[in-house]
Design an enzyme around this catalytic site. Structure first.
Site, PDB file in Angstrom:
ATOM      1  N   GLU D  29      -4.504 -13.885 -16.105  1.00 48.51           N
ATOM      2  CA  GLU D  29      -4.137 -12.620 -17.161  1.00 48.51           C
ATOM      3  C   GLU D  29      -2.764 -13.012 -17.866  1.00 48.51           C
ATOM      4  O   GLU D  29      -2.020 -13.112 -17.396  1.00 48.51           O
ATOM      5  CB  GLU D  29      -4.225 -11.263 -16.478  1.00 48.51           C
ATOM      6  CG  GLU D  29      -5.326 -10.631 -16.022  1.00 48.51           C
ATOM      7  CD  GLU D  29      -5.040  -9.655 -14.763  1.00 48.51           C
ATOM      8  OE1 GLU D  29      -4.248  -9.031 -14.665  1.00 48.51           O
ATOM      9  OE2 GLU D  29      -6.160  -9.593 -14.147  1.00 48.51           O
ATOM     10  N   SER D  59      -9.787  -8.910 -14.138  1.00 50.39           N
ATOM     11  CA  SER D  59     -10.982  -9.021 -13.409  1.00 50.39           C
ATOM     12  C   SER D  59     -10.473  -9.964 -12.281  1.00 50.39           C
ATOM     13  O   SER D  59     -10.822 -11.067 -12.085  1.00 50.39           O
ATOM     14  CB  SER D  59     -11.928  -9.819 -14.002  1.00 50.39           C
ATOM     15  OG  SER D  59     -12.388  -8.905 -15.339  1.00 50.39           O
ATOM     16  N   GLU D  60      -9.806  -9.522 -11.288  1.00 53.32           N
ATOM     17  CA  GLU D  60      -9.124 -10.383 -10.373  1.00 53.32           C
ATOM     18  C   GLU D  60     -10.397 -11.259  -9.626  1.00 53.32           C
ATOM     19  O   GLU D  60     -10.418 -12.219  -9.041  1.00 53.32           O
ATOM     20  CB  GLU D  60      -8.265  -9.737  -9.355  1.00 53.32           C
ATOM     21  CG  GLU D  60      -7.103  -9.521  -9.897  1.00 53.32           C
ATOM     22  CD  GLU D  60      -6.841  -8.527 -11.160  1.00 53.32           C
ATOM     23  OE1 GLU D  60      -7.701  -7.909 -11.289  1.00 53.32           O
ATOM     24  OE2 GLU D  60      -5.606  -8.508 -11.682  1.00 53.32           O
ATOM     25  N   PHE D  83       0.741  -9.898  -9.607  1.00 51.82           N
ATOM     26  CA  PHE D  83       1.483  -9.187  -8.541  1.00 51.82           C
ATOM     27  C   PHE D  83       0.352  -9.474  -7.185  1.00 51.82           C
ATOM     28  O   PHE D  83      -0.698  -9.354  -7.500  1.00 51.82           O
ATOM     29  CB  PHE D  83       1.534  -7.602  -8.589  1.00 51.82           C
ATOM     30  CG  PHE D  83       2.741  -7.338  -9.590  1.00 51.82           C
ATOM     31  CD1 PHE D  83       3.777  -7.057  -9.166  1.00 51.82           C
ATOM     32  CD2 PHE D  83       2.363  -7.488 -10.996  1.00 51.82           C
ATOM     33  CE1 PHE D  83       4.907  -6.766 -10.071  1.00 51.82           C
ATOM     34  CE2 PHE D  83       3.680  -7.238 -11.872  1.00 51.82           C
ATOM     35  CZ  PHE D  83       4.876  -6.982 -11.483  1.00 51.82           C
ATOM     36  N   HIS D 129       3.924  -2.292  -6.130  1.00 51.91           N
ATOM     37  CA  HIS D 129       3.977  -3.535  -6.890  1.00 51.91           C
ATOM     38  C   HIS D 129       5.337  -4.533  -6.189  1.00 51.91           C
ATOM     39  O   HIS D 129       5.937  -5.077  -6.871  1.00 51.91           O
ATOM     40  CB  HIS D 129       4.396  -3.421  -8.497  1.00 51.91           C
ATOM     41  CG  HIS D 129       3.208  -3.305  -9.159  1.00 51.91           C
ATOM     42  ND1 HIS D 129       2.396  -2.293  -9.250  1.00 51.91           N
ATOM     43  CD2 HIS D 129       2.558  -4.200 -10.202  1.00 51.91           C
ATOM     44  CE1 HIS D 129       1.225  -2.390 -10.024  1.00 51.91           C
ATOM     45  NE2 HIS D 129       1.435  -3.274 -10.783  1.00 51.91           N
TER      46      HIS D 129
HETATM   47  C1  LIG Z   1      -5.953  -4.919 -10.697  1.00 49.97           C
HETATM   48  C2  LIG Z   1      -4.691  -5.293 -11.628  1.00 49.97           C
HETATM   49  N1  LIG Z   1      -4.501  -6.206 -12.270  1.00 49.97           N
HETATM   50  C3  LIG Z   1      -3.665  -6.291 -13.246  1.00 49.97           C
HETATM   51  C4  LIG Z   1      -2.717  -5.448 -13.550  1.00 49.97           C
HETATM   52  C5  LIG Z   1      -1.383  -6.027 -14.109  1.00 49.97           C
HETATM   53  N2  LIG Z   1      -1.668  -5.010 -15.533  1.00 49.97           N
HETATM   54  C6  LIG Z   1      -1.116  -3.896 -15.646  1.00 49.97           C
HETATM   55  S1  LIG Z   1      -1.160  -2.834 -17.087  1.00 49.97           S
HETATM   56  C7  LIG Z   1      -2.516  -4.128 -17.475  1.00 49.97           C
HETATM   57  C8  LIG Z   1      -3.170  -3.998 -18.749  1.00 49.97           C
HETATM   58  C9  LIG Z   1      -4.029  -2.962 -18.791  1.00 49.97           C
HETATM   59  O1  LIG Z   1      -4.456  -2.671 -19.882  1.00 49.97           O
HETATM   60  P1  LIG Z   1      -5.467  -1.472 -20.339  1.00 49.97           P
HETATM   61  O2  LIG Z   1      -6.555  -1.166 -19.222  1.00 49.97           O
HETATM   62  O3  LIG Z   1      -5.997  -1.602 -21.573  1.00 49.97           O
HETATM   63  O4  LIG Z   1      -4.255  -0.320 -20.404  1.00 49.97           O
HETATM   64  P2  LIG Z   1      -3.153  -0.057 -21.560  1.00 49.97           P
HETATM   65  O5  LIG Z   1      -1.872  -0.648 -20.604  1.00 49.97           O
HETATM   66  O6  LIG Z   1      -3.301  -0.516 -22.733  1.00 49.97           O
HETATM   67  O7  LIG Z   1      -3.045   1.461 -21.488  1.00 49.97           O
HETATM   68  C10 LIG Z   1      -2.222  -5.174 -16.653  1.00 49.97           C
HETATM   69  C11 LIG Z   1      -3.212  -6.236 -16.727  1.00 49.97           C
HETATM   70  C12 LIG Z   1      -2.771  -4.332 -12.476  1.00 49.97           C
HETATM   71  N3  LIG Z   1      -1.626  -3.532 -12.642  1.00 49.97           N
HETATM   72  N4  LIG Z   1      -3.874  -4.203 -11.838  1.00 49.97           N
END
Ligand SMILES: Cc1ncc(C[n+]2csc(CCOP(=O)(O)OP(=O)(O)O)c2C)c(N)n1
Ligand SMILES: Cc1ncc(C[n+]2csc(CCOP(=O)(O)OP(=O)(O)O)c2C)c(N)n1
Ligand SMILES: [Mg+2]
Ligand SMILES: [Mg+2]
Lengths: 338, 336, 338, 336
Positions: D29, D59-60, D83, D129
């Site tokens: 990501e 999509s882990e 993380f 985290h």
């Molecule tokens: C399973 C997982 N993968 C990656 C992350 C890291 N991460 C935190 S917020 C985020 C983006 C999320 O985007 P979205 O669902 O569009 O929500 P927004 O932050 O835009 O409100 C990511 C990749 C996480 N917290 N959990």
């Protein structure tokens, strides 16, 4: 109209019935708090990370105004606005963000983990998508017990690509669970635009794969969002099944911390700022001089928030023993060596 | 008194708790209409109906997540993971969500959830369906983990798990589902989790075991009984394991052997050994010993799988070596 | 036409070009092997579990006939038919199922884990859905390297509800990966009928959520399945993106082991048996007396399989040292205590 | 020579391997256009293009599964889990698929995959985290797990991991990403994984540490250096950890302290203690000691989080107690 010393439940009630003044007031409160959070973070006064929601305030305020405190709302790390909208006082929000005992969980959780059971705010989660099956479970409890609570599960556009989304929506569709899935599609997941991560342009279209209605809504218009919610909440309350609402919105700030958001398309931010949800409501209420109306409300909230910030800065930090409470609900503490 | 197979004892525990408490519900793949792949939920649908006994899609994340949510809302869901490996697609819900929700909400929410999963080798299910995997769970404050060793044990553990206000994972040795035992369910007062069960008393050596290894250890203890009276403890709960009982036993026997159904490296037996050494150093007359499986995935072939698991014969040999020589033998599989 | 001592690759080649005689021959071979597997299991000669595929033979034979040995096929624990279809000799299949050194992985894997790299048969997996993202990765390697291999990912109707399905299909759609997803919809996942687990009636309809074509095919007709595969494989080979094919089929036997399959709807089995894929091909080839044709071929395979069974029964089991090979591809063995 | 921060050292290792071997690719990501959330993949997209450096959806399971598949097909993918907790939604792909594919195919397939994940507490990221979670991985034959302790360590470990023919999880202490070190990448011969690094030599006590605890241990060792010369080993690889070096050291020092960033119960330190006790019993003059975090989820508040982590002061105290009295102190957090 909204006094700053209203109780949390009164703060929630104020949004019900669709009073646009109340909505505007709360949206400005959220905007002002988030601005303070960003500054405090940059000043090094907030540990870890923050995810603020300027530009998206219409969504949470509309949801708060269409649900009861006995309903259950599950959302994400981008939760400050949700907490305020549902009625949590700013001190409890900021206190948590700054890790003080005054915070809603006394500094154990932090910015990404806000909760207040009395308001129906379940602990916000920091694992993308994890709240979706949990929300299905909250709704499952309602269905099994036969109570009339509705569950709202909030998530981002990026979360629509994780397995938990698929499994939760299939289960909800299959069992006709009383849940409303609200996708805050702000076009970005961290630094990635939706078209670079998602094989379809509209999240709502995926509802078809789960046998539930999918509705795309202008998330910048609190009234449009409110209308969609009313219908979906009614449907859930009447036990006619779940709905997926996609609220098209935008964050005016970076993803988290000090993200400068250089990944935006040219002109995109400006176009969305022209549809600032705060200004759209203000224009509705005072078509001739919305900016004056906003300025009035803002001035009030800035004064209030300045006090909140000072109070939280001065508030005590948790003490060592606090870290051993609440590891288990039952039984002896977890620091017994045996 | 009743003669029950372990799967029946589990079913009885579920039914007894469901009768006593309307918030108890059961969900999982094929647990309702079919009564469970291992027949551990047979008849529940008929007695308690489709609201409280639910067949689910193949969606482990949704099963566990829904169970977490229902538990937070005040239900007492018992979710079945048919094989513990399936936790691998949904571990997040157990260790990152369920185990931390009470803490993260400063006690506003609790998660009285039970996850039942079948574990263990010996039945020819191959490398992806034969592990015990306690190690995915142990380093998780906020969680409890138990593993019964037979019908009455399973009955007691499961009732205690359902009554526990915190998330509990119950790892059921698959090879024991069809083992019979005569016992009176009404006698089995559900004791709180976390207490070891003394299987036999002795003063020559403390043997600690869990799950299906309790039988292996008991056979070995029987074999050496004339020479070396074994103090055999069935941990039953592995998180938190009963440190006090183990230390008290070692204080009497001065020797410790842990029998573990896991590869050698990184298994839970090390936690027992390390803690006993740190806190019971002066009690020990000889180095503690772990009897484990070799560091390989579980092989399919029946011949290899038999060899893979700790055998009563090898355990007996180790007891003998430790008690007689003060030193265990090098594991059969080890090259120096 | 098909000699029993053809090489594995020749066995594969025989199916290419769409020769229906060859297809029928292989389907009967599969049917006969599976019947033996069931008997051997009941006799206690097979440890663990078995998942046989009587009734579904048309799907794997069609896929084998439309792919090359340099393509990559990933399927599930219900893999005996796939292995035979792709060219593996019955001895290697049954040898593995019975845990002998003669098995395709020498008894390390078992019924649920068959593989032969030379035939493009990747290790079949026993975790529902896990092969789908792995298949996306195989296709990703092809795309990144620029080779022209096509990947086929096979799964059941039940697997369409697991997160891995969603994530893999989104990724494949997004990146236009050269992969064909083949769903063997046999209406049941273990003992659960699809309508009790899946919020939509047709798996193929979910393709829309991933920006790829979804095609529902009569999986009992090897020619229909072949036609759908040809188009999807062409599309993938030409690097025009993935396809989801839903093959409507049915297993004439229980899910696994000795499952009596009491959960079937009344009349369902009979209706599907009337559409036995073996008989449908035979009727195509010899409209006047298909059963005689089947009996002829069957007689040949029964004779052969009897020999295979005896040979495998007599074959040596692995030796202790075998369990320490192959834990790691590199470095010293894993039984060094240090 | 270059002065590199750890994230830059990682990026350099990736670039060097990508230049040397066209089958190396990177996915995760925001690793491409944004250069990684922790800037550990900056510039790779520009140099190696969008085929080999890919931003993925959230999509882990697909990220790791795709990496497994690409590795089996002959690529050498390096997948980033931002993380380590995110492994919780996709652990299956690492431990049940990747780690077993070579075995299950009897060597026909290998899985030269690297999973990079950031780990550890100290930065205020809260309970979901901030963990290190080696324990999810350790009891997994077929897998390797490493955790570097700074820029040169990360550079060396990552290059070795990429060249390793088996799946390797590299756990990068997040708090060290922005730490600088001067070293010459060209000097860092990628040694095979599995060898501990001696940080300082001494004969009073063997201290074993990993990841960001190596710095904590080094500070403590420095503080007590005049009285107790510490033999400090940085394991770097935790699966398999370097048993030989640790046993050799303990044979000289007769004392062992393990510093671990994990809750006490069920951590990997127990494996080190248990093995050393079993195989090095006669070397030991005193009970081995683990210095760990308490058995609680990682608290958010800065004050609590500081207290949660092992401190150099407490480690120094334990060294002093063990060497002077032959007995460590009860951990600060423990009630009897
Ligand atoms: C399973 C997982 N993968 C990656 C992350 C890291 N991460 C935190 S917020 C985020 C983006 C999320 O985007 P979205 O669902 O569009 O929500 P927004 O932050 O835009 O409100 C990511 C990749 C996480 N917290 N959990
Ligand atoms: C993740 C996971 N959950 C559950 C199982 C147990 N299981 C094995 S096969 C099966 C049914 C799969 O049904 P389907 O996908 O329709 O394939 P079929 O067996 O019909 O070919 C289940 C639930 C598993 N192996 N993996
Ligand atoms: Mg977003
Ligand atoms: Mg099926």
């Amino acid at each position: 109209m909204i006094t700053t010393d209203a109780t949390p439940v009164e703060r929630r009630t104020a949004l019900q019935g669709g009073n646009l003044h109340a909505a505007l007031d709360r949206m400005v409160e959220i905007r002002v708090l988030e601005e303070h959070v960003q500054q405090l973070f940059l000043q090094g006064l907030i540990p870890g990370t923050t995810h603020t929601c300027q530009g998206q305030e219409g969504v949470c305020v509309a949801v708060a105004g269409t649900t009861r405190t006995t309903d259950q709302v599950l959302c994400t790390y981008r939760g400050h606005g949700w907490a305020l909208a549902l009625g949590m006082p700013a001190t409890a929000v900021l206190g948590e963000i700054m890790g003080r005992r005054a915070g809603c969980t006394g500094g154990l959780g932090g910015s990404m983990h806000l909760s207040d059971r009395a308001l129906g705010l379940w602990p916000t989660v920091a694992i993308v998508g994890a709240q979706l099956p949990i929300a299905a479970g909250a709704a499952l409890a309602s269905q099994t017990r036969g109570d009339d609570a509705v569950t709202v599960a909030v998530f981002g556009d990026g979360a629509a690509n994780i397995g938990a989304f698929h499994e939760a929506l299939n289960l909800a569709g299959l069992w006709a669970l009383p849940v409303v899935f609200v996708c805050e599609n702000n076009l970005y997941a961290e630094y990635s635009r939706i078209d670079g991560t998602t094989a379809v342009p509209e999240i709502a279209s995926r509802a078809a794969g789960y046998g539930m209605p999918g509705v795309a809504v202008d998330g910048q218009r609190v009234d449009a969002m409110r209308a969609a919610m009313l219908e979906a909440v009614d449907r859930a309350r009447a036990r006619r099944g779940p709905t997926l609402i996609e609220a098209k919105t935008y964050r005016f700030v970076g993803h988290s911390r000090s993200d400068p958001a250089k990944y935006r398309l040219p002109g995109e931010l400006e176009a969305w700022k022209a549809r600032d949800p705060v200004r759209l409501v203000a224009a509705e209420l005072r078509p001739n001089d919305p900016d004056v109306l906003i300025a009035e409300i803002r001035a009030r909230w800035e004064a209030t928030m300045a006090l909140v910030v000072e109070a939280v800065k001065a508030a005590p930090e948790p003490v060592e023993q606090d870290m051993f409470q609440h590891v288990y609900a039952g039984g002896r503490g977890s620091n017994v060596l045996g | 008194m009743a003669v029950l197979r372990m799967n029946q004892a589990i079913c009885r525990a579920l039914a007894d708790e469901m009768r006593a408490d309307p918030s108890v519900m059961v969900l999982g793949e094929d647990v309702a209409a079919a009564g469970g792949v291992f027949k551990a939920t047979e008849g529940l649908l008929e007695e308690f109906g489709p609201m409280r006994v639910r067949d689910t899609p193949i969606s482990e994340t949704a099963i566990l997540g829904a169970a977490v949510g229902a538990a937070m809302a005040g239900m007492r869901p018992v979710a079945e993971m048919m094989f513990v490996e399936f936790l691998g697609v949904a571990l997040d819900q157990v260790v990152t969500q369920a185990a931390k929700m009470c803490y993260l909400s400063a006690g506003q929410f609790s998660v009285p959830l039970v996850v039942r999963a079948s574990v263990g080798a010996g039945l020819g299910f191959g490398a992806q369906h034969s592990q015990t995997l306690e190690t995915w769970l142990l380093n998780t404050p906020g969680l409890r983990v138990a593993s019964p060793s037979g019908p009455s044990s399973a009955y007691r553990v499961l009732r205690a798990a359902i009554r526990d206000p915190d998330p509990v994972v119950v790892l059921e040795p698959r090879a024991l589902y069809f083992i019979r035992e005569e016992f009176d369910p009404a006698d089995q007062v559900p004791s709180p989790l976390g207490m070891a069960r003394r299987v036999r008393e002795g003063d020559a050596v403390t043997v600690v075991a869990l799950g299906q290894m309790v039988r292996v250890a008991a056979q070995a203890a029987e074999a050496v009984a004339k020479t070396w009276p074994v103090d055999l403890l069935d941990l039953e709960t592995i998180l938190p394991w009963d440190r006090r009982s183990v230390l008290e036993s070692v204080a009497r026997t001065h020797r410790l052997i842990v029998i573990e159904e896991n590869p050698y490296t990184g298994g839970w037996g090390a936690d027992v050994v390390a803690h006993v050494v740190e806190r019971g150093w002066d009690s020990l007359d000889a180095p503690p010993v772990r009897v484990t499986c070799p560091d390989v995935p579980v092989p399919f072939s029946a011949a290899l799988e038999r060899r893979y698991l700790p055998s009563p014969e090898f355990v007996a040999k180790q007891i003998d070596a430790l008690c007689a020589e003060g030193r265990a033998l090098t594991p059969w599989w080890a090259e120096e």
